[in-house]
Enzyme design. Structure first.
Site, PDB file in Angstrom:
ATOM      1  N   GLY A  79      39.243  36.354  43.639  1.00 44.23           N
ATOM      2  CA  GLY A  79      40.585  36.920  43.521  1.00 44.23           C
ATOM      3  C   GLY A  79      41.482  36.510  44.677  1.00 44.23           C
ATOM      4  O   GLY A  79      42.185  35.497  44.626  1.00 44.23           O
ATOM      5  N   ARG A  80      41.450  37.302  45.752  1.00 39.93           N
ATOM      6  CA  ARG A  80      42.192  37.009  46.966  1.00 39.93           C
ATOM      7  C   ARG A  80      41.324  37.367  48.157  1.00 39.93           C
ATOM      8  O   ARG A  80      40.577  38.353  48.127  1.00 39.93           O
ATOM      9  CB  ARG A  80      43.517  37.797  47.023  1.00 39.93           C
ATOM     10  CG  ARG A  80      44.592  37.301  46.065  1.00 39.93           C
ATOM     11  CD  ARG A  80      45.144  35.952  46.507  1.00 39.93           C
ATOM     12  NE  ARG A  80      46.234  35.475  45.654  1.00 39.93           N
ATOM     13  CZ  ARG A  80      46.081  34.715  44.587  1.00 39.93           C
ATOM     14  NH1 ARG A  80      44.854  34.359  44.218  1.00 39.93           N
ATOM     15  NH2 ARG A  80      47.107  34.302  43.892  1.00 39.93           N
ATOM     16  N   ASP A 119      35.168  32.520  47.032  1.00 41.63           N
ATOM     17  CA  ASP A 119      36.013  31.354  46.783  1.00 41.63           C
ATOM     18  C   ASP A 119      37.359  31.458  47.490  1.00 41.63           C
ATOM     19  O   ASP A 119      38.103  30.495  47.526  1.00 41.63           O
ATOM     20  CB  ASP A 119      36.235  31.187  45.270  1.00 41.63           C
ATOM     21  CG  ASP A 119      37.031  29.949  44.912  1.00 41.63           C
ATOM     22  OD1 ASP A 119      36.576  28.839  45.267  1.00 41.63           O
ATOM     23  OD2 ASP A 119      38.109  30.078  44.292  1.00 41.63           O
ATOM     24  N   GLU A 156      43.775  30.497  54.627  1.00 40.30           N
ATOM     25  CA  GLU A 156      43.399  29.258  53.945  1.00 40.30           C
ATOM     26  C   GLU A 156      44.343  28.127  54.346  1.00 40.30           C
ATOM     27  O   GLU A 156      45.556  28.298  54.258  1.00 40.30           O
ATOM     28  CB  GLU A 156      43.437  29.457  52.432  1.00 40.30           C
ATOM     29  CG  GLU A 156      42.407  30.475  51.960  1.00 40.30           C
ATOM     30  CD  GLU A 156      42.493  30.781  50.484  1.00 40.30           C
ATOM     31  OE1 GLU A 156      41.568  31.376  49.927  1.00 40.30           O
ATOM     32  OE2 GLU A 156      43.536  30.440  49.861  1.00 40.30           O
ATOM     33  N   HIS A 204      38.480  27.814  47.433  1.00 37.20           N
ATOM     34  CA  HIS A 204      39.551  28.258  46.535  1.00 37.20           C
ATOM     35  C   HIS A 204      39.730  27.289  45.357  1.00 37.20           C
ATOM     36  O   HIS A 204      40.832  26.830  45.051  1.00 37.20           O
ATOM     37  CB  HIS A 204      40.883  28.395  47.291  1.00 37.20           C
ATOM     38  CG  HIS A 204      41.828  29.347  46.633  1.00 37.20           C
ATOM     39  ND1 HIS A 204      42.660  30.196  47.339  1.00 37.20           N
ATOM     40  CD2 HIS A 204      42.091  29.596  45.315  1.00 37.20           C
ATOM     41  CE1 HIS A 204      43.382  30.911  46.491  1.00 37.20           C
ATOM     42  NE2 HIS A 204      43.057  30.553  45.268  1.00 37.20           N
TER      43      HIS A 204
END
Length: 325
Positions: A240-241, A265, A270, A292
């Site tokens: 998700g985040r 992920d 980032e 990601h």
């Protein structure tokens, strides 16, 4: 009539093999692979429409761009845009939804299989010579579990959460949807039809997957207290985040055996670096990291690109489509 100027600030966030459809109206197209914060105003000074993925467009920046009419976000999340300023300044904002309903669920299930069957741990063991030392045709240094018959708790019931549920059920998993987290005991009991209380889902699930947006209410949604409620055999998957999970608390939970594994992920920053506790501990066999890319199958990105360009076309035509503001 003035020809609108369309500027893509971070074109390299869409792979080069993905084609962007031609806009069906006269325009001037400008694109940059990446844009640093101090380059944004200069690059957008004549722009009517900007396409952006992760570049931050805050109130200070937008106030210097009087020609701006549309911000077309080439993603679902738009927390990098000051939408309240856009609303006041009559700047339209669009985003892209529903493009990764195949890619993200497959990534979630792939991570779940890898962690439940300890594929990474066995790979590391072979690399370190464990098989040769064992002198048997196989060896069992890590537990191997089945997916079928286990329970998947899903936090976030939008398109991605629903698609993940469909795939999980096809594999023989039982699926539970969590109600929104609440500090109120009454609210914890007042669940919508088809949902269970947040804490109960944590307690019952063999795996948890996150598909909710990152807001003030969901920041560090999963932290030490939540890990303490989960099964010691549970796996956490976050596509998700990054900010949904307290990263240090996750590392601590993995090291202490509070949970069995995690697939991540997305990160709080980032790209991330060695200062992130997940990166600093990525050699753990029960921690699987990807950069990601859960959304990033070619078919999903092409669908995203098509919706993105359709959003711009619709706006220029005067239609309301995928509007955030």
């Amino acid at each position: 009539m003035t020809v609108p100027v369309v500027v893509f600030l971070d074109r390299a966030t869409i792979p080069s093999q993905i084609k962007l459809a031609e806009l069906p109206f006269e325009h001037q197209w400008v694109e940059y692979d990446y844009s640093k914060p101090d380059e944004v105003v200069e690059r957008l000074k004549n722009a009517d429409i900007v396409i952006v993925n992760k570049v931050v467009l805050d109130a200070e920046t937008l106030s210097k761009l009087p020609n701006m009419r549309l911000i077309a976000v080439s993603a679902t999340g738009y927390n990098n845009i000051d939408v309240e300023y856009c609303r006041r300044a009559n700047i339209a904002v669009t985003n892209v939804q529903g493009y990764a309903t195949q890619s993200v669920p497959e990534h979630v299930i792939a991570m779940l299989f890898a962690l439940r069957r300890n594929l990474f741990g066995y790979h590391q063991d072979i690399a370190s010579g464990e098989w040769q030392r064992n002198k048997q045709f196989c060896f069992f240094t890590h537990p191997i579990g089945d997916i079928a018959g286990s329970t998947l708790g899903i936090i976030g019931s939008g398109a991605l959460g629903q698609a993940t549920a469909t795939l999980a059920k096809a594999l023989g998993m039982k699926v539970l949807f969590a109600e929104r987290k609440s500090e109120s005991k009454q609210e914890m009991m007042d669940c919508r039809t088809g949902y269970l209380p947040f804490e109960l889902v944590l307690q019952l699930s063999d795996a948890i997957t996150l598909h909710c947006p990152l807001t003030e209410q969901t920041e560090n949604l999963i932290s030490e207290a939540e890990f303490n409620k989960m099964k010691s055999s549970a796996i956490l998957i976050n596509t998700g985040r990054g900010g949904l999970v307290d990263e240090q608390a996750l590392v601590d939970a993995l090291k202490s055996g509070q949970i069995a594994g995690a697939g991540v992920d997305v990160f709080t920053q980032e790209p991330t670096d060695e200062s992130n506790p997940l990166i600093a501990n990525m050699d753990m066999p029960n921690l699987l990291l990807t950069p990601h890319v859960a959304w990033g199958s070619d078919s999903s990105i092409q669908k995203l690109a098509d919706i993105l360009m359709d959003n711009i076309t619709a706006f220029e035509r005067g239609d309301v489509k995928n509007r955030v503001v």
